[in-house]
Scaffold this motif. Structure first.
Motif: not given
Length: 272
Positions: A213, A215, A217, A224, A235-236
């Motif tokens: 991706r 990024k 995760h 979430d 990023p979360r």
């Protein structure tokens, strides 16, 4: 500094864009000029990553001998970056250490910590100094556990030590320890093999997502919820860069400290 998944993603992309092509190599900045002259006109044979190190390989057209191979070792450090442009590329702007141009696209490298020619023997020596990389099929997790199991350093520091585990940076360090419920200040030798295996398999799950991706995760779907806690280009996360904010699981404020020169984030309740 980019974590290991970024380097693997870059290596795979460069392989797709340039693999098997005769390339033009220059150093507009001049700091890599002699080396670029050696590589210019060779075939871009491939790119691989070991942890946070990217290695490009070049060979003379028609040769498949390892002895003829020329390797470029790149460590991006804090400021290094690759950019791409379709050919014909525009005139160089800024401090471009290396430019590699293929049929349809060219790649510029700016600001790396290291960009150097390396022999196969030197590559073997570099890889020998690194811990196992979860993104490589040849990784041996037992080697990392042996290093951790005999150390009195905090496990939070050991996960960031590239000689112990290659490719893990500050974000993955914070997040896998949270997901495992492990206090980052615990001594490495207190970690059981089952606990280590849980961390290793979590990295095997999470890091390939980052490669695919582009990024990270790391937050499970059931956790979430709510608005992002900081800039949308970050990023979360469960704890990384969430100091003082409520834990997504128990609402305890996330703590932060400095461990061996790097910011550390953890939940004192979930990781107590």
């Amino acid at each position: 500094m980019p974590e290991g998944h970024t380097l693997h993603r870059l290596a795979r992309r460069q392989q797709r864009l340039l693999g098997g092509q005769v390339v033009a190599v220059t150093s507009p900045q001049g700091r890599f000029a002699n080396e670029a002259a050696i590589l210019d006109g060779m075939v871009f044979a491939g790119a691989q990553a070991w942890g946070k190190h990217l290695v490009q390989s070049y060979r003379p057209a028609g040769s498949r001998k390892r002895a003829d191979e020329r390797l470029v070792h790149i460590h991006l450090g804090l400021y290094g970056a690759f950019t791409e442009e379709p050919t014909p590329m525009p005139d160089p702007v800024g401090q471009i250490r290396m430019r590699v141009v293929g049929r349809d696209v060219g790649i510029d490298l700016r600001g790396p910590n290291q960009c150097e020619l390396m022999t196969p023997d030197q590559l073997d020596a570099l890889v020998g100094r690194l811990g196992p990389d979860p993104l490589r099929d040849d990784a041996d997790p037992a080697a990392a556990f042996r290093a951790i199991a005999r150390s009195s350093r905090p496990v939070g520091a050991l996960l960031m030590d590239q000689k112990v585990l290659a490719g893990v940076g500050n974000v993955y360090r914070a997040e896998v320890l949270f997901r495992a419920g492990i206090d980052p200040m615990r001594m490495g030798k207190s970690l059981s093999r089952n606990e280590f295996d849980g961390i290793w398999h979590d990295l095997l799950d999470l890091m390939p997502i980052g490669v695919r991706r582009g990024k990270m995760h790391v937050v499970r779907a059931e956790h979430d919820r709510g608005a992002p806690s900081y800039a949308p280009d970050r990023p979360r996360t469960y704890v990384y860069r969430r100091a003082g904010e409520p834990c997504r699981i128990c609402s305890t404020p996330v703590l932060t400290s400095v461990l061996e020169g790097r910011n550390l984030f953890w939940c004192p309740t979930c990781q107590g």
